[in-house]
Design an enzyme around this catalytic site. Structure first.
Site, PDB file in Angstrom:
ATOM      1  N   LYS A 114      33.965  25.425  36.805  1.00 44.21           N
ATOM      2  CA  LYS A 114      34.940  25.638  35.740  1.00 44.21           C
ATOM      3  C   LYS A 114      36.326  25.829  36.339  1.00 44.21           C
ATOM      4  CE  LYS A 114      36.786  28.917  33.645  1.00 44.21           C
ATOM      5  NZ  LYS A 114      38.068  28.207  33.442  1.00 44.21           N
TER       6      LYS A 114
ATOM      7  N   GLU B 210      37.115  36.361  45.708  1.00 44.99           N
ATOM      8  CA  GLU B 210      38.379  36.449  46.450  1.00 44.99           C
ATOM      9  C   GLU B 210      39.498  36.677  45.444  1.00 44.99           C
ATOM     10  OE1 GLU B 210      38.328  36.865  49.617  1.00 44.99           O
ATOM     11  OE2 GLU B 210      36.173  36.525  49.582  1.00 44.99           O
TER      12      GLU B 210
ATOM     13  N   CYS C 207      48.264  34.125  46.650  1.00 42.49           N
ATOM     14  CA  CYS C 207      47.652  35.436  46.885  1.00 42.49           C
ATOM     15  C   CYS C 207      48.172  36.007  48.194  1.00 42.49           C
ATOM     16  CB  CYS C 207      46.139  35.306  46.912  1.00 42.49           C
ATOM     17  SG  CYS C 207      45.591  34.082  48.089  1.00 42.49           S
TER      18      CYS C 207
ATOM     19  N   GLU D 176      50.622  43.423  41.761  1.00 43.84           N
ATOM     20  CA  GLU D 176      50.806  41.989  42.003  1.00 43.84           C
ATOM     21  C   GLU D 176      51.552  41.364  40.828  1.00 43.84           C
ATOM     22  OE1 GLU D 176      47.482  39.164  41.780  1.00 43.84           O
ATOM     23  OE2 GLU D 176      48.064  38.402  43.748  1.00 43.84           O
TER      24      GLU D 176
HETATM   25  P1  NAD Z   1      42.416  34.526  36.777  1.00 41.34           P
HETATM   26  O1  NAD Z   1      41.575  35.653  37.270  1.00 41.34           O
HETATM   27  O2  NAD Z   1      43.184  34.723  35.542  1.00 41.34           O
HETATM   28  O3  NAD Z   1      41.492  33.235  36.537  1.00 41.34           O
HETATM   29  C1  NAD Z   1      40.682  32.693  37.555  1.00 41.34           C
HETATM   30  C2  NAD Z   1      39.525  31.947  36.920  1.00 41.34           C
HETATM   31  O4  NAD Z   1      38.679  32.876  36.240  1.00 41.34           O
HETATM   32  C3  NAD Z   1      39.957  30.924  35.883  1.00 41.34           C
HETATM   33  O5  NAD Z   1      39.161  29.766  36.016  1.00 41.34           O
HETATM   34  C4  NAD Z   1      39.660  31.628  34.575  1.00 41.34           C
HETATM   35  O6  NAD Z   1      39.420  30.757  33.512  1.00 41.34           O
HETATM   36  C5  NAD Z   1      38.407  32.398  34.929  1.00 41.34           C
HETATM   37  N1  NAD Z   1      38.113  33.548  34.065  1.00 41.34           N
HETATM   38  C6  NAD Z   1      38.976  34.263  33.313  1.00 41.34           C
HETATM   39  N2  NAD Z   1      38.316  35.244  32.671  1.00 41.34           N
HETATM   40  C7  NAD Z   1      37.013  35.152  33.026  1.00 41.34           C
HETATM   41  C8  NAD Z   1      35.834  35.898  32.717  1.00 41.34           C
HETATM   42  N3  NAD Z   1      35.873  36.944  31.898  1.00 41.34           N
HETATM   43  N4  NAD Z   1      34.666  35.535  33.289  1.00 41.34           N
HETATM   44  C9  NAD Z   1      34.623  34.490  34.142  1.00 41.34           C
HETATM   45  N5  NAD Z   1      35.692  33.743  34.477  1.00 41.34           N
HETATM   46  C10 NAD Z   1      36.879  34.076  33.915  1.00 41.34           C
HETATM   47  O7  NAD Z   1      43.355  34.115  38.005  1.00 41.34           O
HETATM   48  P2  NAD Z   1      44.460  32.978  38.044  1.00 41.34           P
HETATM   49  O8  NAD Z   1      45.622  33.420  37.231  1.00 41.34           O
HETATM   50  O9  NAD Z   1      43.862  31.641  37.764  1.00 41.34           O
HETATM   51  O10 NAD Z   1      44.853  32.980  39.595  1.00 41.34           O
HETATM   52  C11 NAD Z   1      45.776  33.849  40.152  1.00 41.34           C
HETATM   53  C12 NAD Z   1      45.087  35.005  40.845  1.00 41.34           C
HETATM   54  O11 NAD Z   1      44.205  34.509  41.845  1.00 41.34           O
HETATM   55  C13 NAD Z   1      46.050  35.912  41.582  1.00 41.34           C
HETATM   56  O12 NAD Z   1      45.674  37.248  41.381  1.00 41.34           O
HETATM   57  C14 NAD Z   1      45.862  35.514  43.043  1.00 41.34           C
HETATM   58  O13 NAD Z   1      46.208  36.526  43.964  1.00 41.34           O
HETATM   59  C15 NAD Z   1      44.411  35.189  43.072  1.00 41.34           C
HETATM   60  N6  NAD Z   1      44.064  34.309  44.201  1.00 41.34           N
HETATM   61  C16 NAD Z   1      43.352  34.828  45.240  1.00 41.34           C
HETATM   62  C17 NAD Z   1      43.056  34.027  46.341  1.00 41.34           C
HETATM   63  C18 NAD Z   1      42.276  34.561  47.514  1.00 41.34           C
HETATM   64  O14 NAD Z   1      41.818  33.764  48.323  1.00 41.34           O
HETATM   65  N7  NAD Z   1      42.104  35.859  47.642  1.00 41.34           N
HETATM   66  C19 NAD Z   1      43.483  32.700  46.359  1.00 41.34           C
HETATM   67  C20 NAD Z   1      44.191  32.208  45.267  1.00 41.34           C
HETATM   68  C21 NAD Z   1      44.473  33.019  44.188  1.00 41.34           C
END
Ligand code: NAD
Length: 519
Positions: A206, A287, A321, A420
């Site tokens: 997804k 992550e 991130c 963040e």
């Molecule tokens: P997000 O958590 O909003 O969404 C990530 C994914 O989770 C999306 O596909 C979303 O549809 C899905 N999702 C949302 N709610 C859900 C639920 N209840 N159950 C299951 N899946 C669900 O994050 P984002 O805005 O897409 O990405 C940005 C974040 O990701 C930032 O916090 C960033 O720091 C982090 N990030 C971390 C890394 C790492 O390697 N540590 C790398 C890239 C991004």
């Protein structure tokens, strides 16, 4: 025999032929926009009447493509289909699985500008950042393919036992729910997918709602290599509906998630619950976010530190991130470094990245993110001293543009220094000593990346031990880890530290089986 692994080189856009090729790729993908994309479950395409648009954040009126609003029922169907496919895929010889992944790498390499161009349009990446994302995606494919060949049979690590033949094999887990973020929509998605597949698992993928277009294209790469139906399934829809149903499903064996802290925590809790009919404890590979510190002591080179801070804070609009969103400067050089950081950042170009490689910063990803960053800029004016930016940029296109924004003299425990923001907002904190600066660096709930600029050997050695982050850098920016070179992942609320692009990563996607046969 495979050629040795190496990182995929980046494109040099100063060469006219590269610029022309990239412009042609942008024209091509733009000409393909406006299509409706289906869910793909078990090789079958399902188009739904209920769709959502993926938009260009530089021009929110430009709908790039339309995607199905999947439901929990589709997640249920996909997990069941993936379980059926797992029954044979798990026994596919390792070298065959490796070949699928390597062929996908070769196919992406051939079409690399197309993939990058999609990210310029869908994710608002500059050409350079999009190109870097594609290079990293290719690296993950090449690297995990080789790691699988190394890891799958670990029998040579066992001690012999007279009269028995013993083996230690790493076998797959089952169906993986792969849930990806929008900020590295190619590399992170393909990294998690390829790790799962090459290890012999099947996948329900997804993508983030903001970047389903690139998500579809990268699945196509595998499908076009003839990977069996049901091994890689593509599901779109709201995360809290489709993603949550994938996580909760009793047929899901593991979750590979990259995203925010809040969603990661939620998934961790849900995955721990054993549902009716579930025959295993789910594994969670999570992550999450960061508030990554860049520490500068009084022995550091001012120019070097300032350049590192700016690059870490503002590339891809700070939406990494690993972004160095906190600079902690010791008093002696606070003013000099701050002034230089402001000077460099004030010259960065902000605009529609599809216009050309000269655009350093594009838009932030969407309206929600734009609102959130604006909110934090307001908080910042109360908590610190606004030194640069602070207000959105209005354009006729209505794009989500925010300039480099810098707040100085913020308290170490202020919200802008601990939460963040995930945008082009840098918070600068003053410190009395390098020891205090390191304490401040370690004082948030996160622990992803960190940088320390210093020319003092003893301090560097001390920081090696006590600077508590998953990826620590000395005298350089805190972004830009290379696959296979700097395995990536964080401590504490930054996640489970599974170290993507590292030699242990694939072990998260497998379980070890010991076999002994009396001879
Ligand atoms: P997000 O958590 O909003 O969404 C990530 C994914 O989770 C999306 O596909 C979303 O549809 C899905 N999702 C949302 N709610 C859900 C639920 N209840 N159950 C299951 N899946 C669900 O994050 P984002 O805005 O897409 O990405 C940005 C974040 O990701 C930032 O916090 C960033 O720091 C982090 N990030 C971390 C890394 C790492 O390697 N540590 C790398 C890239 C991004």
């Amino acid at each position: 025999m495979l050629p040795a692994y190496h990182n995929e080189p980046f494109t040099d856009f100063s060469k006219p032929e590269n610029e022309a090729a990239f412009r042609a790729a942008l024209d091509k993908v733009r000409s393909e926009s406006g299509q409706v994309y289906p869910l793909v479950i078990g090789g079958e395409q399902t188009t739904l009447p209920d769709t959502f648009a993926s938009i260009n954040p530089a021009r929110p009126d430009e709908a790039l493509a339309y995607f199905a609003n999947g439901t929990a029922a589709h997640a249920d169907q996909a997990v069941k289909v993936a379980n059926a496919a797992f029954q044979s895929w798990q026994f596919t010889p390792v070298d065959e699985r490796v070949r699928y992944v390597l062929r996908a790498a070769a196919a992406m390499r051939r079409r690399r500008h197309e993939f990058s161009a999609m990210m310029v349009l869908e994710a608002g990446k500059s050409w350079y950042e999009a190109d870097l994302d594609t290079s990293e995606a290719i690296d993950f494919l090449e690297y995990y393919a080789r790691q699988m060949l190394r890891l799958h049979d670990a029998s040579h690590l066992l001690y012999p036992y007279t009269g028995e033949q013993v083996s230690l094999l790493y076998i797959p887990l089952g169906v993986g729910a792969v849930i990806s973020p929008w900020n590295f929509p190619n590399a992170i998605a393909i990294g998690m997918i390829s790790a799962a597949l090459v290890a012999g698992n099947t996948v329900v993928f997804k993508p983030a709602e903001q970047t389903p277009w690139i998500g579809y294209k990268l699945c196509e790469l595998f499908w076009q290599q003839g990977i069996p139906d049901g091994v890689l399934n593509y599901l779109t829809g709201p995360g809290e509906v489709v993603g949550a149903a994938m996580v909760d499903h009793p047929g899901t064996r593991f979750i590979a998630f990259t995203g925010s802290k809040d969603v990661g925590i939620q998934i961790y809790e849900h995955a721990a619950k054993v549902h009716k009919g579930q025959r295993w404890l789910k594994r969670s590979i999570l992550e999450m976010g960061g508030k990554d510190p860049v520490v500068v002591d009084e022995t550091a080179g001012i120019e070097e530190a300032a350049q590192g801070i700016v690059a870490g804070a503002f590339t891809y609009q700070g939406q990494k991130c690993s972004a160095g969103s906190r600079a902690i400067l010791v008093n002696d050089l606070y003013d000099n470094v701050t002034n230089r950081v402001v000077e460099i950042a004030s010259k960065l170009t902000v605009g529609d990245p599809s216009e050309g490689p000269q655009v350093y910063m594009g838009p932030v990803i969407d309206q929600d993110s734009f609102n959130k960053i604006n909110y934090y800029m307001e908080v910042g004016t109360q908590e610190g001293k606004l030194l640069l930016g602070g207000h959105p940029i209005e354009t006729p296109s209505g794009g989500y543009f925010i300039p480099p924004t810098i707040f100085g003299d913020a308290a170490a425990n202020s919200r802008i220094a601990t939460e963040e923001i995930f945008g082009p907002v840098l918070t600068i904190v003053r410190s009395n000593s390098w020891e205090q600066a390191l304490d401040i660096a370690n004082s948030t709930e996160y622990g992803l990346t960190g940088a320390f600029f210093s020319n003092d050997r003893a301090r560097i050695e001390q920081a090696r031990k006590t600077f508590h982050v998953g990826n620590l850098y000395f005298n350089r920016k805190c972004t830009g880890a290379f696959v296979g070179v700097q395995p990536f992942g964080g401590f504490n609320m930054s996640g489970t530290d599974t170290k993507a692009g590292g030699p242990d990563y694939l072990l998260q996607f497998m379980q070890a089986k010991t076999i002994s046969e009396r001879l």
